[in-house]
Design an enzyme around this catalytic site. Structure first.
Site, PDB file in Angstrom:
ATOM      1  N   ARG A  11       6.088  10.011  -6.055  1.00 12.97           N
ATOM      2  CA  ARG A  11       5.119  10.972  -5.552  1.00 12.97           C
ATOM      3  C   ARG A  11       5.188  12.284  -6.337  1.00 12.97           C
ATOM      4  NH1 ARG A  11       5.979  10.739   0.172  1.00 12.97           N
ATOM      5  NH2 ARG A  11       4.832   8.802   0.166  1.00 12.97           N
TER       6      ARG A  11
ATOM      7  N   HIS B 270       1.988   2.554  -0.154  1.00  9.51           N
ATOM      8  CA  HIS B 270       1.638   2.026  -1.481  1.00  9.51           C
ATOM      9  C   HIS B 270       0.678   0.856  -1.410  1.00  9.51           C
ATOM     10  CE1 HIS B 270       4.369   4.552  -3.805  1.00  9.51           C
ATOM     11  NE2 HIS B 270       5.260   4.382  -2.847  1.00  9.51           N
ATOM     12  N   ASP B 330       9.043   1.716   0.810  1.00  7.62           N
ATOM     13  CA  ASP B 330       9.402   3.072   0.386  1.00  7.62           C
ATOM     14  C   ASP B 330       8.269   4.065   0.627  1.00  7.62           C
ATOM     15  OD1 ASP B 330       7.913   1.602  -1.518  1.00  7.62           O
ATOM     16  OD2 ASP B 330       8.350   3.101  -3.051  1.00  7.62           O
ATOM     17  N   GLU B 331       8.658   5.308   0.673  1.00  6.17           N
ATOM     18  CA  GLU B 331       7.732   6.446   0.653  1.00  6.17           C
ATOM     19  C   GLU B 331       6.552   6.315   1.606  1.00  6.17           C
ATOM     20  OE1 GLU B 331       8.080   8.366  -3.670  1.00  6.17           O
ATOM     21  OE2 GLU B 331       6.933   6.521  -3.697  1.00  6.17           O
ATOM     22  N   VAL B 332       6.829   6.042   2.870  1.00  2.00           N
ATOM     23  CA  VAL B 332       5.733   5.954   3.836  1.00  2.00           C
ATOM     24  C   VAL B 332       5.414   7.352   4.363  1.00  2.00           C
ATOM     25  CG1 VAL B 332       4.928   4.896   5.967  1.00  2.00           C
ATOM     26  CG2 VAL B 332       6.474   3.642   4.453  1.00  2.00           C
TER      27      VAL B 332
END
Lengths: 537, 537
Positions: A11, B270, B330-332
């Protein structure tokens, strides 16, 4: 943007380049998509279909250049497949052109067998109307730039049909000198890598190939006068050399694309490889009172050094037709000179005291005079000016500014002394850095220093430097392109029309896909795709 | 080193890498030049000439694998030209082998038609004597590693003659999981780029291709169950997709090289590209009380999401034979979930309060169970563990650590919870950085954390990540190689034997030239040359 960027976070990229993500969804306009941006361009929505089987280049009846003009004849042949990228059917002699679209080229002064040089005009006018494009230029070099622009106006729709919009262009370069330096000493670059770079340069309207041909690690230039230089100084005497034929081929390839070849034989430093094939040339370093077995820069205290240089540069200046020659003169380490009793004796004799910058200046003054005697304009790295400034500048004329820090301060100083400047500092593309650096190379303002109009005019251009410590044929292209394209637009285009990174981004994305389509291994700027991805691996 | 480094100074490089300049003049030894370094290798100065016309691979009489073993038959065919790089004359049937040099391969268990998997043995023993090399391995996968090592023992002298020295090797990998991630969503990678990477991986003894096949920007996987996913979610529905045939080809190519293909279908974040072909899957984001028109992660409040995932993963787990499947996680970003009234209602119903990590955990728990039901071991990015740790870890088994900072702290936490770890954090090779970074990737010590022997054993390996923001087929190879080779040695070799960057440097320089010779566009480490430079531009 509030969030702290976690290392490794994907990000993060998006935070830094949030605006790019936004832009990505915009429709890229194919109209006006000429890179670098012409000085004046206007186009309408009226578009014409181009049919490769009904398309011609021809000379206007009043043009000085006519069929037989090597530069333009070969450009016509080259640009046909560049414009019609997937057209493979050969044209038949008996083909009947009912309504051919014709690019009519008019050149004022034919210099078809000449070489482009420092004062060559590259201006052109291009007018694309129904059935015809009229291209007018003072010189064949300007016509080449116009052909490149025309080729970039042509685009394909999703069904493969070719179009060009009604367009008017009046164009000329902002700077006369727009160079790329390749370093063939730290790594040897096979000929094909150099030729491919010249191709890509022409798509970007670069016009000077600065060939940093020799340096400390190797001496690949095969000299006819001193064959031992490459025989003993190249990485390999047969496979890692540039023969006279190779050099001629590079110069010819460059000429046909309106590119000058500026050869650099850097001295007195950066000459370790010279010493192998020319014993006695370099300064023997001393440890105390005995030679240590290592060597330093060229020995400036020996008359024979200047004799050798005179003979070498006599050859070099006859091989390379350009009116400029680059003499280097950078990063001279005085340690070895200081250690050598003969050099110290010479210092004394010359009345230089212990100021070795005077010795360096003395050496460079001699070199500049040698090349002046051979009718060449010497260009040197800024180090020579930095020392010389205090002494005498009579023989210097062009200085290349390369050091970091306040490089515009240096530009100001050099121009104040009445000397011409080529600016390289901000365009060291070999330097590692974030991939999205193109914006950094784009937002460079070479004239943003306090100085008179006269001083500004002395800034003749800029140069992208691709030093070879970490670069060879494996990574040259993706490291150079499209980052060098950012510098290309800065050096060609009107600064006021091209000051915005946000406006440039979609145009550069589009241009990069065009480079890919032409076989140039140009790396991506950000997430996305090209209709035709790179297939060359 | 005392001098301040001037920006742009070429000398800077030399200051930083002064020791490399020193090393460069050392003679690179061709003996022992196997990369990554075997666990045990000894060799003598006794060397044998190899004649390509009198060279054979054959199975030992007692070997389980015999002629017809697809993995080894094709390896024999592949390694012949890799060993005899400039031998072009085809062998004649009637050729008479007087004293053939024979590589005799003995395999304990023939798994010739199987796939390599998490518990495959890769150990081998190689003994090179006069006229024969004896290669013994438990499995065909071990035999592949041994063939690679043998191929690297062979070298050419200046006259083109081939030699191999008397050598004994006993070898096995330090870590079972040695991966490379390619991202085919941010940029589409043409098939040839993936296959070429698999080739290079096998030269480096990597054994897991982590295929991050889909993500936000595009969905190139052509699903037979849900064809709309790529039809609407790929960059282009015909040219920028991986068909089922393409995927099979990648898996087959990998299998023959002893490489597992670990597919990742990252969710619930994603997944922007998924939404295009599967309406209703993603969470509609709200602005106040009305939908904003944008979408967030997969909607965890809809039962239909899990139904869809079950069907998709049923297909995916049957297409990809490996026992692992990567679920991402990942990265939610919770912003969109928080804005959606249905999701808020679901949170209330489930008693999650306002802790959205519980919702994320709930979603991932479901996903892990879905894949468990399909007999697959789920691997997830560390985010899932970080949330889960507080809740429950029952269904988790393998965690990939990717975040920067103190990644070994995370490795310690994960292994303390009894879970297996794949370490990616220090090997994000897509990240911009100095070219000489290979040393940084080399000096990584994955087990240098405080923990029990049991914890250390849970570190099953590591992975090089090549994310696609700035990477496509134009720059993949030079960005990956030889930097990933540094990670390859760390993951295969004994740390005590390979802790010195100075010792590794000349070996890696040599190995990089070997990669070039095999057509891998591996970038240079520093000034120098290879006998055969890259010719592929």
């Amino acid at each position: 943007m509030e969030e702290k960027c976690i290392s490794n976070s994907r990000r993060c990229y998006k935070q830094w380049f949030g605006f790019m993500v936004l832009i990505m969804s915009f429709c890229v306009s194919y109209v006006d998509a000429v890179w670098p941006m012409p000085q004046m361009i206007s186009s309408s929505m009226a578009r014409y279909t181009l049919n490769p089987r009904e398309f011609l280049f021809q000379y206007s009846s009043g043009s000085s250049a006519q069929s037989g003009c090597s530069v333009l004849d070969s450009a016509f042949k080259r640009y046909f497949p560049l414009i019609f990228t997937d057209y493979t059917r050969p044209r038949q002699h008996d083909e009947w052109f009912r309504f051919p679209f014709t690019v009519v080229v008019h050149v004022e002064r034919a210099e078809c067998e000449d070489y482009p040089d420092a004062d060559s005009s590259e201006s052109y006018k291009l007018s694309v109307r129904s059935g015809q494009a009229a291209l007018r230029a003072e010189t064949v070099w300007g016509a080449l730039r116009g052909l490149e622009s025309f080729s970039q106006l042509v685009y394909q729709d999703d069904f493969g049909e070719y179009f060009v919009n009604e367009t008017e262009i009046e164009d000329f370069p902002r700077f006369q000198f727009r160079g790329i330096l390749l370093d063939t000493s730290r790594h040897y670059l096979p000929l094909h890598a150099i030729l491919k770079t010249l191709d890509a340069m022409s798509y970007n309207k670069f016009n000077v190939f600065h060939w940093h041909i020799v340096d400390d690690p190797s001496f690949p230039y095969q000299s006819s006068t001193f064959p031992d230089l490459s025989r003993k100084g190249a990485f390999h005497p047969s496979t890692h050399v540039y023969t006279q034929i190779d050099v001629k081929r590079v110069i010819a390839h460059a000429r046909l694309r309106g590119i000058r070849v500026l050869a650099e034989f850097d001295s007195p430093g950066h000459t370790q490889s010279w010493g192998k094939g020319q014993p006695g040339l370099l300064t023997p370093c001393y440890k105390g009172t005995v030679p240590s077995g290592t060597f330093g820069p060229v020995n400036p205290a020996n008359f024979s050094s200047y004799q050798f240089m005179t003979r070498l540069f006599k050859e070099v200046t006859s091989v390379f037709p350009d009116s400029y020659i680059h003499l280097g003169g950078d990063e001279v380490d005085f340690t070895c000179w200081k250690s050598n009793p003969d050099v110290r004796g010479f210092m004394l004799k010359m009345g230089f005291g212990t100021d070795y910058t005077k010795l360096e200046s003395y050496y460079m003054e001699n070199m500049v005079n040698i090349t002046k005697g051979l009718n060449k304009t010497a260009i040197v790295w800024q180090d020579v000016f930095d020392y010389h400034e205090k002494l005498c500048c009579s023989s210097l004329s062009v200085v290349e500014v390369w050091k970091g820090g306040c490089y515009l301060c240096e530009v100001r100083r050099v121009t104040k002394a009445g000397l011409r400047v080529v600016l390289a500092s901000p365009w060291y593309l070999d330097q590692p850095g974030p991939t999205h650096d193109w914006a950094r190379y784009y937002t460079i303002w070479p004239l943003a220093f306090k100085g008179t109009e006269q001083q500004k005019k002395l800034v003749i251009g800029g140069e992208v430097c691709m030093w070879g410590e970490y670069v060879d044929a494996t990574n040259l292209s993706p490291r150079l392109w499209p980052r060098a394209s950012a510098a290309a637009e800065r050096l060609w285009s009107d600064e006021r029309m091209t000051s915005s990174v946000i406006d440039a981004y979609p145009r550069l994305v589009d241009f990069r896909c065009r480079l890919l389509r032409r076989g140039i291994q140009a790396e991506p700027l950000f997430v996305g795709h090209c209709r035709h991805e790179y297939q060359g691996i």
